[in-house]
Design a protein around this motif. Structure first.
Motif, PDB file in Angstrom:
ATOM      1  N   THR A 190       0.842  -1.192   0.000  1.00 31.56           N
ATOM      2  CA  THR A 190       0.000   0.000   0.000  1.00 31.56           C
ATOM      3  C   THR A 190       0.875   1.239   0.000  1.00 31.56           C
ATOM      4  O   THR A 190       1.824   1.328   0.791  1.00 31.56           O
ATOM      5  CB  THR A 190      -0.912   0.009   1.245  1.00 31.56           C
ATOM      6  N   TYR A 222       1.525  12.204   0.385  1.00 27.62           N
ATOM      7  CA  TYR A 222       1.210  13.353   1.232  1.00 27.62           C
ATOM      8  C   TYR A 222       1.914  14.587   0.690  1.00 27.62           C
ATOM      9  O   TYR A 222       3.019  14.498   0.142  1.00 27.62           O
ATOM     10  CB  TYR A 222       1.686  13.117   2.664  1.00 27.62           C
ATOM     11  N   GLN A 236      -4.290   7.303  -1.658  1.00 29.96           N
ATOM     12  CA  GLN A 236      -3.690   6.013  -1.317  1.00 29.96           C
ATOM     13  C   GLN A 236      -3.973   5.012  -2.427  1.00 29.96           C
ATOM     14  O   GLN A 236      -5.082   4.974  -2.983  1.00 29.96           O
ATOM     15  CB  GLN A 236      -4.295   5.497  -0.014  1.00 29.96           C
ATOM     16  N   ARG A 291      -7.837   4.049  -3.696  1.00 24.88           N
ATOM     17  CA  ARG A 291      -8.960   3.619  -2.873  1.00 24.88           C
ATOM     18  C   ARG A 291      -9.344   4.644  -1.821  1.00 24.88           C
ATOM     19  O   ARG A 291     -10.332   4.449  -1.119  1.00 24.88           O
ATOM     20  CB  ARG A 291      -8.676   2.283  -2.218  1.00 24.88           C
ATOM     21  N   LEU A 312       5.682  13.583   0.170  1.00 30.72           N
ATOM     22  CA  LEU A 312       6.115  12.386   0.880  1.00 30.72           C
ATOM     23  C   LEU A 312       5.329  11.176   0.421  1.00 30.72           C
ATOM     24  O   LEU A 312       4.116  11.244   0.250  1.00 30.72           O
ATOM     25  CB  LEU A 312       5.908  12.567   2.382  1.00 30.72           C
ATOM     26  N   SER A 347       2.959   0.785   3.479  1.00 33.22           N
ATOM     27  CA  SER A 347       2.530  -0.014   4.618  1.00 33.22           C
ATOM     28  C   SER A 347       2.025  -1.355   4.122  1.00 33.22           C
ATOM     29  O   SER A 347       1.846  -1.569   2.908  1.00 33.22           O
ATOM     30  CB  SER A 347       1.436   0.702   5.417  1.00 33.22           C
ATOM     31  N   GLY A 373      -3.000  -3.384   6.658  1.00 33.48           N
ATOM     32  CA  GLY A 373      -4.200  -2.713   7.110  1.00 33.48           C
ATOM     33  C   GLY A 373      -3.945  -1.466   7.919  1.00 33.48           C
ATOM     34  O   GLY A 373      -2.801  -1.065   8.147  1.00 33.48           O
ATOM     35  N   PRO A 374      -5.015  -0.855   8.406  1.00 35.51           N
ATOM     36  CA  PRO A 374      -4.946   0.488   8.985  1.00 35.51           C
ATOM     37  C   PRO A 374      -4.224   0.586  10.303  1.00 35.51           C
ATOM     38  O   PRO A 374      -3.804   1.666  10.698  1.00 35.51           O
ATOM     39  CB  PRO A 374      -6.418   0.870   9.141  1.00 35.51           C
ATOM     40  N   ASN A 375      -4.082  -0.492  11.017  1.00 35.05           N
ATOM     41  CA  ASN A 375      -3.435  -0.395  12.318  1.00 35.05           C
ATOM     42  C   ASN A 375      -1.929  -0.526  12.244  1.00 35.05           C
ATOM     43  O   ASN A 375      -1.243  -0.431  13.255  1.00 35.05           O
ATOM     44  CB  ASN A 375      -3.997  -1.450  13.269  1.00 35.05           C
ATOM     45  N   GLN A 376      -1.419  -0.737  11.043  1.00 32.11           N
ATOM     46  CA  GLN A 376       0.020  -0.835  10.866  1.00 32.11           C
ATOM     47  C   GLN A 376       0.591   0.532  10.515  1.00 32.11           C
ATOM     48  O   GLN A 376       0.019   1.254   9.712  1.00 32.11           O
ATOM     49  CB  GLN A 376       0.351  -1.838   9.755  1.00 32.11           C
ATOM     50  N   PRO A 377       1.705   0.897  11.125  1.00 34.67           N
ATOM     51  CA  PRO A 377       2.280   2.219  10.849  1.00 34.67           C
ATOM     52  C   PRO A 377       2.797   2.317   9.426  1.00 34.67           C
ATOM     53  O   PRO A 377       3.123   1.320   8.798  1.00 34.67           O
ATOM     54  CB  PRO A 377       3.427   2.313  11.855  1.00 34.67           C
ATOM     55  N   GLN A 378       2.850   3.535   8.940  1.00 35.98           N
ATOM     56  CA  GLN A 378       3.370   3.789   7.615  1.00 35.98           C
ATOM     57  C   GLN A 378       4.831   4.205   7.713  1.00 35.98           C
ATOM     58  O   GLN A 378       5.238   4.887   8.653  1.00 35.98           O
ATOM     59  CB  GLN A 378       2.540   4.877   6.935  1.00 35.98           C
ATOM     60  N   PHE A 419       7.849   6.220   5.839  1.00 36.53           N
ATOM     61  CA  PHE A 419       7.985   7.327   4.889  1.00 36.53           C
ATOM     62  C   PHE A 419       9.330   7.310   4.172  1.00 36.53           C
ATOM     63  O   PHE A 419      10.355   6.909   4.749  1.00 36.53           O
ATOM     64  CB  PHE A 419       7.847   8.665   5.621  1.00 36.53           C
ATOM     65  N   GLY A 420       9.289   7.779   2.919  1.00 35.09           N
ATOM     66  CA  GLY A 420      10.518   8.068   2.199  1.00 35.09           C
ATOM     67  C   GLY A 420      11.032   9.449   2.585  1.00 35.09           C
ATOM     68  O   GLY A 420      10.387  10.173   3.350  1.00 35.09           O
TER      69      GLY A 420
END
Lengths: 112, 113
Positions: free
Chosen positions: B31, B35, B48, B55, B90, B94, B97-102, B104-105
């Motif tokens: 995913t 930003y 995203q 989606r 940015l 991830s 799913g939504p509870n996993q942190p993203q 960043f580059g």
């Protein structure tokens, strides 16, 4: 009203101080919560997730109050290296997808 | 294990031009989110991508479009550039799913003259 609100600071504290940051969110569909740290001209990095029961990681403690839609971060025994911007982040679930909403950040300056 | 990589690191364009920014997600991530971060502000969600489809989208005009490829890498395209599009862009990846942190580059710093 912004979806995630934070005090922009800056918070200017001496080394060894305890400092607390607060954050409020407006969307009740928010499902998960994080604190990210961003150094000047760098990308955000995950500091810690925030759980309903509260959680601690070394000198950092995060709290969540779902009823008040309020999140906090406590930093004990501040170090010079803690100087950064702290971003409160809320994950909003919509249909089968989700998106992260960031606050504007709170600047922390730790002085010798 | 390579993290999220973005290219280019810096870019200067003039008003009215078009730009394409690129992102390769962290290995194992499927995913990708984009930003926009203006000076002194937090990152603002653009959109995203998952399974090559957009989606979820933030409050950005249609001038902002994107794409995800079968290898999960992604592009952000901005048409008819405005001065206000100057920002750090940015990419975050991830998995799970939504509870996993993203993750960043380093971002692409875009300046519009």
């Amino acid at each position: 009203r912004k979806e995630v609100e934070q005090d922009p600071g800056p918070f200017n504290v001496p080394e060894g101080a305890t400092v607390a940051f607060n954050c409020t969110y407006s969307n009740s569909a928010s499902q998960s919560f994080f604190w990210y740290r961003q150094d000047c001209r760098k990308e955000p990095k995950l500091l810690m997730s925030v759980y309903s029961s509260g959680n601690e990681d070394g000198r950092f403690t995060a709290q969540l109050n779902r009823a008040s839609q309020y999140i906090s971060l406590l930093i004990r025994d501040s170090k010079l290296s803690d100087s950064a911007t702290y971003l409160c982040v809320v994950n909003i679930n919509l249909d089968s997808s989700y998106k992260l909403i960031f606050g504007s950040g709170t600047r922390l300056l730790v002085r010798p | 294990d390579a993290g999220v990589t973005q290219s280019p690191t810096h870019l200067i364009k003039t008003r009215g031009q078009q730009v394409t920014l690129r992102c390769s997600p962290k290995s194992g991530h499927d995913t990708v989110s984009w930003y926009q971060q203006a000076l002194g502000q937090g990152p603002q969600f653009i959109f995203q991508y998952y399974e090559e489809e957009e989606r979820q989208r933030g409050n950005f005009p249609d001038r902002f479009s994107g794409h995800q490829f079968p290898n999960y890498s992604s592009e952000l395209n901005v048409n008819a550039l405005l001065l206000g599009d100057s920002a750090l862009y940015l990419c975050a990846s991830s998995y799970g799913g939504p509870n996993q942190p993203q993750h960043f580059g380093d971002g692409t710093r875009l300046s519009i003259l």
